[in-house]
Design a protein around this motif. Sequence first.
Motif, PDB file in Angstrom:
ATOM      1  N   GLN A  19       0.817  -1.202   0.000  1.00  0.00           N
ATOM      2  CA  GLN A  19       0.000   0.000   0.000  1.00  0.00           C
ATOM      3  C   GLN A  19       0.862   1.269   0.000  1.00  0.00           C
ATOM      4  O   GLN A  19       1.987   1.275   0.514  1.00  0.00           O
ATOM      5  CB  GLN A  19      -0.908   0.008   1.223  1.00  0.00           C
TER       6      GLN A  19
ATOM      7  N   VAL B  97       2.411   9.301  -6.574  1.00  0.00           N
ATOM      8  CA  VAL B  97       1.704   8.030  -6.775  1.00  0.00           C
ATOM      9  C   VAL B  97       0.295   8.201  -6.214  1.00  0.00           C
ATOM     10  O   VAL B  97       0.123   8.564  -5.047  1.00  0.00           O
ATOM     11  CB  VAL B  97       2.436   6.882  -6.058  1.00  0.00           C
ATOM     12  N   LYS B  98      -0.702   7.936  -7.021  1.00  0.00           N
ATOM     13  CA  LYS B  98      -2.090   8.158  -6.607  1.00  0.00           C
ATOM     14  C   LYS B  98      -2.852   6.864  -6.334  1.00  0.00           C
ATOM     15  O   LYS B  98      -3.986   6.907  -5.860  1.00  0.00           O
ATOM     16  CB  LYS B  98      -2.814   8.971  -7.682  1.00  0.00           C
ATOM     17  N   CYS B  99      -2.233   5.725  -6.625  1.00  0.00           N
ATOM     18  CA  CYS B  99      -2.892   4.434  -6.413  1.00  0.00           C
ATOM     19  C   CYS B  99      -2.591   3.919  -5.014  1.00  0.00           C
ATOM     20  O   CYS B  99      -1.424   3.885  -4.597  1.00  0.00           O
ATOM     21  CB  CYS B  99      -2.405   3.415  -7.444  1.00  0.00           C
ATOM     22  N   ASP B 100      -3.617   3.538  -4.279  1.00  0.00           N
ATOM     23  CA  ASP B 100      -3.380   2.958  -2.954  1.00  0.00           C
ATOM     24  C   ASP B 100      -2.572   1.668  -3.069  1.00  0.00           C
ATOM     25  O   ASP B 100      -1.684   1.404  -2.260  1.00  0.00           O
ATOM     26  CB  ASP B 100      -4.716   2.692  -2.250  1.00  0.00           C
ATOM     27  N   ASN B 101      -2.878   0.871  -4.067  1.00  0.00           N
ATOM     28  CA  ASN B 101      -2.091  -0.326  -4.363  1.00  0.00           C
ATOM     29  C   ASN B 101      -0.980   0.093  -5.318  1.00  0.00           C
ATOM     30  O   ASN B 101      -1.232   0.372  -6.496  1.00  0.00           O
ATOM     31  CB  ASN B 101      -2.970  -1.399  -5.000  1.00  0.00           C
TER      32      ASN B 101
ATOM     33  N   GLU C 228      -0.317  -0.750  -9.118  1.00  0.00           N
ATOM     34  CA  GLU C 228      -1.153  -0.214 -10.183  1.00  0.00           C
ATOM     35  C   GLU C 228      -0.576   1.068 -10.790  1.00  0.00           C
ATOM     36  O   GLU C 228      -1.065   1.545 -11.818  1.00  0.00           O
ATOM     37  CB  GLU C 228      -2.558   0.064  -9.649  1.00  0.00           C
ATOM     38  N   HIS C 229       0.470   1.612 -10.164  1.00  0.00           N
ATOM     39  CA  HIS C 229       1.069   2.843 -10.669  1.00  0.00           C
ATOM     40  C   HIS C 229       1.833   2.568 -11.955  1.00  0.00           C
ATOM     41  O   HIS C 229       2.464   1.526 -12.109  1.00  0.00           O
ATOM     42  CB  HIS C 229       2.025   3.431  -9.618  1.00  0.00           C
ATOM     43  N   ARG C 230       1.799   3.512 -12.888  1.00  0.00           N
ATOM     44  CA  ARG C 230       2.513   3.394 -14.137  1.00  0.00           C
ATOM     45  C   ARG C 230       3.539   4.517 -14.257  1.00  0.00           C
ATOM     46  O   ARG C 230       3.204   5.693 -14.099  1.00  0.00           O
ATOM     47  CB  ARG C 230       1.551   3.437 -15.330  1.00  0.00           C
TER      48      ARG C 230
END
Length: 339
Positions: free
Chosen positions: A2, A212-216, A219-221
């Motif tokens: 996370q 990074v905006k994804c909690d997981n 999933e970040h690119r």
Amino acid sequence: MQLSDFDYFLPKELIAQYPAKRRTDSRLLILYRENGSIEHRRFSDVIDYLNKDDLFILNNTKVFPARLFGKKITGGRIEALLLKALGDGRWECQVGGKLKKAEDIVFDDGLKAKAEEDLCSGRKIIRFDEIKGLEERLERLGKVPLPPYIKRDAAISDKRRYQTVYAKIKGAVAAPTAGLHFSDALLSKIKKKGARIKEVTLHVGPGTFQPVKCDNISEHRMEPEYFRITEDAAKAVNKVKAKKGRIIAVGTTSAKALESAVDDSGMLNAGGGYSELFIHPPYRFKIADALLTNFHLPKSTLLMLVSAFAGRELMLRAYDEAVKLRYRFYSYGDAMLII
């Protein structure tokens, strides 16, 4: 994992706004991965931790003065961060301020451009009116693109200090900051001790500052960044690895370039391209045996990379100690050697 797993508290006053008086004056935290022990030295002491046959890998990218200021014909102010040359006077850029398609811009020194195309996330393609001598004019007019956490205007001295002494190949909008601590004299001492030095290229892009905006985090690119490994560098790395020697990556960008060009057998391949490699735990490094790096932002991809190298819990413990001992953080801050 996370995003919250990579958070830590940093007092704002520890964010370095200026570089140390001399490049080698920064502090150096030594972190041992094997037993978790920590030492505190000056950066000039890094030579004490080198072995005779170590191979240093430097990123020779060069920051160009990519920030331009101008006005629209209507009088509104415009700030443009040049990102990528597209040929024929066309540039992809990040624009601060409203800019419509086909609007004209006048930059300092009367340099003119027109907005051609809207991209995503505030990016535009603009075309400069005059191509002849454009590169020289941009070099003269542009300001150093200091990171957003440095809360001051770029000074003349930043053109020198926000650049490594070995910068050669222009193309970065941010410096490979671990390399900012080296002076020519220190590099000479490293060579005299018997360590070798080779260079790779990775042009640091604006994605290095994107949150990074994804909690997981998986999933970040990552935004693509251009890199190149020369035949000479690849041969040197493979030779050292075959002899069980030590590869020391100077900076996360050098480490990423190496990991972007290694095959499944652990051989480093010459060549280049655009890397979208996102290194985070539980990634296992194939090339670097030691990593020299600065201190990175909470929840950033760079903190995730060093956490993959040293382990998240050990890394955050080292950061906690650095905060307690008032280390200076981020681009103009202090350094860490992870061995």
